[in-house]
Design a protein around this motif. Structure first.
Motif, PDB file in Angstrom:
ATOM      1  N   LYS A 181      -2.060  -1.831   2.927  1.00 23.37           N
ATOM      2  CA  LYS A 181      -2.279  -0.623   2.114  1.00 23.37           C
ATOM      3  C   LYS A 181      -2.359   0.551   3.280  1.00 23.37           C
ATOM      4  CE  LYS A 181      -4.474  -2.598  -1.952  1.00 23.37           C
ATOM      5  NZ  LYS A 181      -5.521  -2.340  -2.990  1.00 23.37           N
ATOM      6  N   LYS A 182      -1.577   1.456   2.844  1.00 25.14           N
ATOM      7  CA  LYS A 182      -1.485   2.948   3.785  1.00 25.14           C
ATOM      8  C   LYS A 182      -2.627   3.749   3.226  1.00 25.14           C
ATOM      9  CE  LYS A 182       3.408   2.841   4.581  1.00 25.14           C
ATOM     10  NZ  LYS A 182       4.647   3.498   4.299  1.00 25.14           N
ATOM     11  N   PRO A 183      -3.610   4.245   4.344  1.00 25.50           N
ATOM     12  CA  PRO A 183      -4.493   5.432   3.857  1.00 25.50           C
ATOM     13  C   PRO A 183      -3.889   6.381   2.958  1.00 25.50           C
ATOM     14  CG  PRO A 183      -4.208   5.406   6.106  1.00 25.50           C
ATOM     15  CD  PRO A 183      -3.403   4.152   5.599  1.00 25.50           C
ATOM     16  N   LYS A 184      -4.853   6.653   1.825  1.00 23.87           N
ATOM     17  CA  LYS A 184      -4.316   7.807   1.122  1.00 23.87           C
ATOM     18  C   LYS A 184      -4.898   8.974   1.691  1.00 23.87           C
ATOM     19  CE  LYS A 184      -4.162   5.266  -3.293  1.00 23.87           C
ATOM     20  NZ  LYS A 184      -4.716   5.315  -4.624  1.00 23.87           N
ATOM     21  N   ALA A 185      -4.028  10.071   1.755  1.00 30.72           N
ATOM     22  CA  ALA A 185      -4.350  11.557   2.668  1.00 30.72           C
ATOM     23  C   ALA A 185      -5.071  12.017   1.282  1.00 30.72           C
ATOM     24  CB  ALA A 185      -2.991  11.929   2.673  1.00 30.72           C
ATOM     25  N   ALA A 186      -6.257  12.724   1.767  1.00 32.09           N
ATOM     26  CA  ALA A 186      -7.036  13.526   0.977  1.00 32.09           C
ATOM     27  C   ALA A 186      -6.499  14.677   0.272  1.00 32.09           C
ATOM     28  CB  ALA A 186      -8.451  13.763   1.582  1.00 32.09           C
ATOM     29  N   PRO A 187      -6.345  14.811  -0.915  1.00 32.26           N
ATOM     30  CA  PRO A 187      -5.398  15.993  -1.495  1.00 32.26           C
ATOM     31  C   PRO A 187      -6.198  17.322  -0.959  1.00 32.26           C
ATOM     32  CG  PRO A 187      -7.330  15.111  -3.147  1.00 32.26           C
ATOM     33  CD  PRO A 187      -7.227  14.211  -1.841  1.00 32.26           C
TER      34      PRO A 187
END
Length: 323
Positions: A181-187
């Motif tokens: 899983k690719k880390p999700k960028a914080a909005p």
């Protein structure tokens, strides 16, 4: 396995391919005979009211001549249960261990095919043979990289002429290594909630919300209250109405907890209630004051206006006690 060399992959495939065509189990007897209670439970769960499955008199009048089991129950009669169904000491279990030991630790069922030769009758005891039919080459799927394994189960009953084939069950699973899983960028900032839609029919309602007042309509011809706002009365068809302010008190008439789909603007999970106001109309709104899994039908609630951003204020309902 995704980091191994082509030689390693070829060697692994050569090992698991040797299992193709191997008969895993033969003559395994079902734990229970075909029986009426199980058929009745199945028919009720499926909503199948065909009397040939449960009514001996009705079934006798059909070409079957007696009660039979639904064809789609075929797999039910060969299920082994949680303990008896373990495959650790079988050829299939041995094959699965090869996959687990080589990094394919995740599993998902992909499809099932069944063939029905004839219906099963009450009291018959089925038995089955299982064959490892195919092991695929390495495949890249949406879930990850892995191999498809197909098993074939032939299902029989003992008859006067020996074993009689009554159906087949082909089952395919994917043994795979999940994609990383690719880390999700914080909005950068909080997403906005959906905007309210204001039109000539409901403008009075939203004007009331802006003033901290919860409004509903009342027909001036027959005095029937209504919500949501509409141009005419559903009871008498009159187009004459007036706005009435609710005290905002009511009860949870029904509710649902939202888990999916996930929206960045919402803190999930959250509860949405259908609130029956004391004045006799029902409104939707978030339920506040208790955890989402503690909302109960009949709880007393009171309206509370919640401002989410400069352009959006909506009514919600806070739990204040039991009905």
């Amino acid at each position: 396995m995704t980091d191994t060399t082509s030689r390693d992959k070829a060697a692994f495939l050569a090992v698991v391919k040797k299992y193709e065509g191997v008969h895993d189990q033969s003559g395994v007897l079902a734990l229970d005979p075909v029986n009426g209670p199980m058929i009745r439970h199945w028919a009720e769960a499926m909503g199948d009211k065909n009397p040939v499955y449960t009514d001996p008199e009705a079934a006798a009048a059909t070409h079957f001549g007696e009660v039979v089991a639904p064809a789609t129950m075929l797999q039910v009669w060969i299920m082994r249960g949680m303990d008896a169904g373990l495959t650790v000491n079988t050829v299939t279990g041995e094959l699965y261990k090869h996959f687990t030991d080589n990094g394919f630790g995740s599993v998902v069922a992909t499809n099932c095919e069944q063939e029905y030769i004839r219906p099963l009758r009450l009291g018959e005891v089925v038995q089955y043979d299982q064959l490892i039919e195919t092991v695929s080459e390495e495949k890249t799927t949406g879930l990850g990289v892995g191999h498809f394994i197909t098993t074939l189960v032939n299902i029989y009953v003992e008859g006067e002429a020996g074993r009689e084939l009554v159906g087949t069950h082909r089952f395919r699973i994917l043994r795979y290594t999940p994609h990383r899983k690719k880390p999700k960028a914080a909005p950068a900032e909080r997403a906005l909630r959906p905007r309210k839609v204001v039109n000539k029919d409901n403008r009075a309602y939203w004007d009331g919300v802006a003033e901290g007042r919860l409004l509903f309509q009342k027909c001036t011809a027959c005095a029937t209250p209504r919500f949501p706002f509409a141009p005419g009365c559903n009871h008498c068809a009159s187009l004459e109405w007036e706005s009435v302010e609710s005290a905002g008190a009511g009860v949870v008439y029904s509710h649902v907890t939202m888990h999916y789909p996930k929206f960045p603007a919402f803190d999930m999970p959250y509860a949405v209630g259908l609130i029956e106001l004391d004045e006799g109309v029902r409104m939707l709104g978030n339920v506040l004051g208790v955890a989402h899994d503690e909302v109960r039908i009949g709880q007393r609630v009171q309206v509370e206006f919640v401002t989410h951003d400069a352009d959006l204020t909506v009514p919600a309902f806070r739990v204040v006690g039991e009905n």
